[in-house]
Design an enzyme around this catalytic site. Structure first.
Site, PDB file in Angstrom:
ATOM      1  N   LYS A 115      10.748  -5.923   6.476  1.00  0.00           N
ATOM      2  CA  LYS A 115      10.407  -7.048   7.120  1.00  0.00           C
ATOM      3  C   LYS A 115      11.318  -7.552   8.386  1.00  0.00           C
ATOM      4  CE  LYS A 115       6.068  -7.860   4.476  1.00  0.00           C
ATOM      5  NZ  LYS A 115       5.279  -8.555   3.629  1.00  0.00           N
ATOM      6  N   LYS A 197       3.099   3.112   4.723  1.00  0.00           N
ATOM      7  CA  LYS A 197       2.127   2.746   3.663  1.00  0.00           C
ATOM      8  C   LYS A 197       1.122   2.036   4.423  1.00  0.00           C
ATOM      9  CE  LYS A 197       2.852  -1.413   1.835  1.00  0.00           C
ATOM     10  NZ  LYS A 197       2.565  -2.778   1.006  1.00  0.00           N
ATOM     11  N   LYS A 200      -1.735  -4.625   4.966  1.00  0.00           N
ATOM     12  CA  LYS A 200      -2.750  -5.535   5.766  1.00  0.00           C
ATOM     13  C   LYS A 200      -2.260  -6.255   7.006  1.00  0.00           C
ATOM     14  CE  LYS A 200      -2.641  -8.686   1.906  1.00  0.00           C
ATOM     15  NZ  LYS A 200      -1.089  -9.106   1.567  1.00  0.00           N
TER      16      LYS A 200
HETATM   17  P1  ATP Z   1       1.712  -7.336   3.765  1.00  0.00           P
HETATM   18  O1  ATP Z   1       1.390  -6.213   4.892  1.00  0.00           O
HETATM   19  O2  ATP Z   1       1.438  -8.709   4.222  1.00  0.00           O
HETATM   20  O3  ATP Z   1       3.359  -7.092   3.495  1.00  0.00           O
HETATM   21  P2  ATP Z   1       0.410  -5.660   1.838  1.00  0.00           P
HETATM   22  O4  ATP Z   1      -0.742  -5.098   2.540  1.00  0.00           O
HETATM   23  O5  ATP Z   1       1.519  -4.930   1.595  1.00  0.00           O
HETATM   24  O6  ATP Z   1       0.621  -6.866   2.693  1.00  0.00           O
HETATM   25  P3  ATP Z   1       0.545  -7.411  -0.628  1.00  0.00           P
HETATM   26  O7  ATP Z   1       0.064  -8.782  -0.668  1.00  0.00           O
HETATM   27  O8  ATP Z   1       2.044  -7.512  -0.255  1.00  0.00           O
HETATM   28  O9  ATP Z   1      -0.124  -6.330   0.354  1.00  0.00           O
HETATM   29  O10 ATP Z   1       0.343  -6.452  -1.874  1.00  0.00           O
HETATM   30  C1  ATP Z   1      -0.628  -6.800  -2.853  1.00  0.00           C
HETATM   31  C2  ATP Z   1      -0.644  -5.532  -3.807  1.00  0.00           C
HETATM   32  O11 ATP Z   1      -1.202  -4.547  -3.366  1.00  0.00           O
HETATM   33  C3  ATP Z   1       0.863  -5.457  -4.376  1.00  0.00           C
HETATM   34  O12 ATP Z   1       0.734  -4.964  -5.724  1.00  0.00           O
HETATM   35  C4  ATP Z   1       0.998  -4.119  -3.676  1.00  0.00           C
HETATM   36  O13 ATP Z   1       1.826  -3.104  -4.550  1.00  0.00           O
HETATM   37  C5  ATP Z   1      -0.208  -3.492  -3.349  1.00  0.00           C
HETATM   38  N1  ATP Z   1      -0.308  -2.662  -2.419  1.00  0.00           N
HETATM   39  C6  ATP Z   1      -0.325  -3.172  -1.111  1.00  0.00           C
HETATM   40  N2  ATP Z   1      -0.355  -2.087  -0.113  1.00  0.00           N
HETATM   41  C7  ATP Z   1      -0.579  -0.932  -0.679  1.00  0.00           C
HETATM   42  C8  ATP Z   1      -0.774   0.414  -0.505  1.00  0.00           C
HETATM   43  N3  ATP Z   1      -1.029   0.760   0.724  1.00  0.00           N
HETATM   44  N4  ATP Z   1      -0.946   1.202  -1.675  1.00  0.00           N
HETATM   45  C9  ATP Z   1      -1.361   0.747  -2.840  1.00  0.00           C
HETATM   46  N5  ATP Z   1      -0.830  -0.427  -3.245  1.00  0.00           N
HETATM   47  C10 ATP Z   1      -0.604  -1.238  -2.195  1.00  0.00           C
END
Ligand code: ATP
Ligand code: LTN
Length: 332
Positions: A115, A197, A200
């Site tokens: 990040k 990965k 969002k």
């Molecule tokens: P950001 O892009 O804002 O960092 P993010 O999509 O990574 O957000 P988080 O809010 O950080 O989402 O994560 C919420 C939950 O979803 C966490 O438990 C994280 O491990 C899970 N998660 C996020 N992205 C994935 C993915 N691509 N596959 C599986 N689990 C995920």
């Protein structure tokens, strides 16, 4: 463990529209613990501001994330669903834990490295100490298990280290938590770059399937997913794109990889991609319908937010009080 009860705790940031990665890696699994555990699921708005947010969007997404928890099957009468900033103990314990966390430990965190590279204009102290706020979330509730995607395993392990360090100086303060990850679905990959990965906050919306995407959009995105020049639907090393689509299909249909290989034997990628899109929509359509109903009733959502915050505060106050006493803070 709190009063002999096993505890499950997790959180999602209201930092964007939730993806099928968030759903399959985290939220879908939250309800698996509802029967056996006392469950706390939080909308972590304080974590979200480590990256700049537009206030009106943060507010809207906070409501939406809570509504999505409920739409995904989390009953607010059986689970404590709440918003992080409504329970001030999170920020207070985070400060204390900062004093038990080493600079070197935080510097090694992959999410911080990623990040800070992505937001090089805003490498703030909150982004750096993000894992101690997460440790605070978890430790305040004497959590036993933390259902997360694999990207969060490192943070939960750091939380364990902090708790063990604290317990060594002040015995019997915190329960040591365990990260738990879904067997498949713990890492859903980007459709545009299957070595990355699905996230969002990805700017490329074609790389990401949102829980609330309509059917045509889902199918269009899967059709455009990056795969390889092979034509046979099989799970193999080096076929990251197809492996990812097979994992997604498996999660939504409950079919094993072998069953999927048999089902699509002799069929091309095009047909398979459409089937993935349809399976994804079929599984999420009921969630979308419920989400829209819940979101339409703002006063219901606000009442649930309030109830959740009151429940969570009771637990958080007890742990924070115990910590302050052990540290030698004067009580008045
Ligand atoms: P950001 O892009 O804002 O960092 P993010 O999509 O990574 O957000 P988080 O809010 O950080 O989402 O994560 C919420 C939950 O979803 C966490 O438990 C994280 O491990 C899970 N998660 C996020 N992205 C994935 C993915 N691509 N596959 C599986 N689990 C995920
Ligand atoms: N750091 C997590 C979100 C998060 C969390 C938590 C997860 C904040 N507090 C406590 C589990 C337990 C993330 O970025 N996905």
């Amino acid at each position: 463990m709190f009063n002999g009860q096993l505890i499950s705790y997790s959180g999602v940031q209201p930092s964007g529209n939730l993806t099928i990665g968030n759903y399959l890696g985290a939220i879908k699994n939250f309800s698996l613990y509802s029967e056996k555990y006392k469950c706390f699921y939080c909308v972590v708005d304080e974590h979200a501001i480590t990256v700049r947010q537009v206030p009106a969007e943060l507010r809207r997404r906070t409501y939406e994330t809570l509504a999505l928890y409920m739409a995904c099957g989390l009953d607010p009468d059986k689970n404590t669903l709440y918003v992080q900033s409504h329970v001030h103990e999170h920020a207070e314990l985070a400060w204390i834990l900062n004093c038990f966390t080493m600079f070197g430990e935080l510097s090694r965190m992959t999410q911080f490295k990623d990040k800070s590279a992505k937001h090089s204009e805003n490498v703030n102290a909150g982004l750096f100490t993000y894992p101690t706020l997460m440790a605070s979330d978890i430790l305040l509730y004497q959590t036993d298990v933390v259902p997360v995607g694999i990207d969060q395993k490192q943070h939960v392990e750091l939380c364990r280290d902090i708790a063990e360090r604290f317990n060594q100086i002040f015995p019997d303060t915190f329960t040591i938590p365990e990260p738990i990850m879904a067997k498949s679905g713990m890492k859903i990959m980007s459709l545009a770059d299957p070595t990355k990965k699905m996230s969002k906050s990805d700017e490329n919306t074609n790389a990401v399937v949102y829980i609330l995407d309509d059917k045509d959009t889902m199918i269009r995105k899967f059709k455009r997913a990056v795969t390889d020049s092979d034509t046979c639907v099989r799970f193999a090393e080096g076929k990251d794109g197809i492996n990812n689509l097979m994992s997604i299909y498996s999660c939504f249909t409950g079919k094993t990889i072998e069953e999927i290989e048999r089902e699509f034997d002799g069929h091309g990628y095009g047909e398979f991609k459409i089937a993935v899109g349809e399976a994804c929509y079929d599984a999420l359509a009921p969630v979308q319908q419920k989400f829209n109903e819940i979101l339409a009733d703002k006063s219901y959502l606000e009442a649930q937010m309030k109830k959740g915050a009151e429940e969570a505060s009771w637990y958080a106050r007890r742990t924070l009080g115990k910590v302050q006493k052990k540290l030698g803070f004067v009580k008045i």
